[in-house]
Design a protein around this motif. Structure first.
Motif, PDB file in Angstrom:
ATOM      1  N   ARG A   1     -32.829 -31.357  18.161  1.00 42.74           N
ATOM      2  CA  ARG A   1     -33.488 -32.010  19.304  1.00 42.74           C
ATOM      3  C   ARG A   1     -32.272 -32.266  20.327  1.00 42.74           C
TER       4      ARG A   1
ATOM      5  N   SER B   1     -34.070 -28.613  11.902  1.00 43.28           N
ATOM      6  CA  SER B   1     -34.538 -28.585  13.357  1.00 43.28           C
ATOM      7  C   SER B   1     -33.292 -29.224  14.282  1.00 43.28           C
TER       8      SER B   1
ATOM      9  N   GLU C   1     -37.307 -30.549  22.352  1.00 41.22           N
ATOM     10  CA  GLU C   1     -37.066 -29.762  21.207  1.00 41.22           C
ATOM     11  C   GLU C   1     -36.466 -28.491  21.825  1.00 41.22           C
TER      12      GLU C   1
ATOM     13  N   ASP D   1     -37.346 -36.301  13.977  1.00 39.14           N
ATOM     14  CA  ASP D   1     -37.731 -36.973  15.273  1.00 39.14           C
ATOM     15  C   ASP D   1     -37.213 -38.610  15.320  1.00 39.14           C
TER      16      ASP D   1
ATOM     17  N   ASP E   1     -37.083 -31.521   9.617  1.00 42.42           N
ATOM     18  CA  ASP E   1     -38.367 -31.956  10.250  1.00 42.42           C
ATOM     19  C   ASP E   1     -39.391 -32.528   9.125  1.00 42.42           C
TER      20      ASP E   1
END
Length: 195
Positions: free
Chosen positions: A108, A106, A118, A77, A100
Motif C-alpha cells: 500500500r 501486498s 493499492e 489494510d 493481505d
C-alpha cells in the motif's frame, strides 16, 4: 531527500531505499535507515531524516500496541491505516508491505496527507520520476522470479542519475521469508549510524 521503490509480484513484495541524507546541499550521511522491518511488516519512508525518525518511532509503537510482539501481525489494510495517521503527523510519504486477508504479500502506498492506495509499483522521493519509469519497464516474469534483485537494480540506476539519492541500498522482502538486507548483509535489528 531520498528515494524509495517497491514492487508487488505474485511471488512477494520488495521495498528498497537508499541511505543518503542531504543537509544544506551537502551529504551529511550515507548510512541512514529508511527501510524498516517489524515482524512481517515492512515500511519504506521518504522524507527529511528527522521526519523519518519521528515517523518510525510513532509507527513502531502503534504496531507494538497492536500486539505484534505476540507474533500476530496485522493485515496490510490495518497497517496502512496506522501508517496513514503517522505519515500525516510526520509529513512523510511511505509504502508498506504485509500479508493481505488471503495471505498474499501486498503493498500500500501512503501519502503524507494520509491517502492510501493499492499499488503494484511505488516510487517515492527525489528519484521517483526515474524510478517509476524503470519500474514500469520491468519484465514481469523476471521481477516475479526475484523481486529483491528487481528493486535493487532500479534503485542502483536511480543512484547513478540522482545526486540526492546515494549510499547503500536497503531491501526488505516478504514472500517466503521477510528480511532487510544491505548489499547482501542481513540487517535485521541492526542499529543504523545517526547522522
Amino acid at each position: 531527500m531520498s528515494t524509495v521503490v517497491a514492487i508487488e509480484t505474485p511471488t512477494g513484495v520488495a521495498i528498497a531505499g537508499d541511505t543518503r541524507v542531504i543537509d544544506g546541499g551537502a551529504v551529511s550521511s550515507d548510512q541512514f535507515q529508511r527501510v524498516f522491518d517489524l515482524s512481517g511488516v515492512g515500511v519504506g519512508v521518504a522524507g527529511e531524516s528527522a521526519a523519518v525518525r519521528e515517523f518510525w518511532r510513532s509507527f513502531e509503537i502503534a504496531l507494538r500496541d497492536r500486539g505484534l510482539e505476540s507474533g500476530d501481525a496485522p493485515g496490510v489494510d490495518a497497517v496502512a491505516r496506522m501508517t496513514a495517521r503517522e505519515t500525516e503527523n510526520a509529513g512523510v510519504d511511505a509504502v508498506v508491505g504485509a500479508l493481505d486477508a488471503d495471505g498474499a504479500a501486498s503493498l500500500r502506498r501512503v501519502s503524507g496527507d494520509g491517502r492510501v492506495l493499492e499499488a503494484d509499483a511505488v516510487a517515492l522521493g527525489t528519484g521517483s520520476r526515474v524510478a517509476l519509469g524503470l519500474l514500469e519497464a520491468l519484465d514481469e516474469e523476471e521481477a516475479a522470479s526475484d523481486p529483491e534483485r528487481a528493486v535493487r537494480d532500479v534503485l542502483e540506476t536511480v543512484i547513478a542519475k540522482d545526486v540526492d539519492t546515494g549510499g547503500d541500498v536497503d531491501v526488505w522482502t516478504l514472500g517466503s521469508a521477510a528480511r532487510i538486507e544491505r548489499d547482501g548483509r542481513d540487517l535485521e535489528n541492526e542499529e543504523e549510524a545517526e547522522e
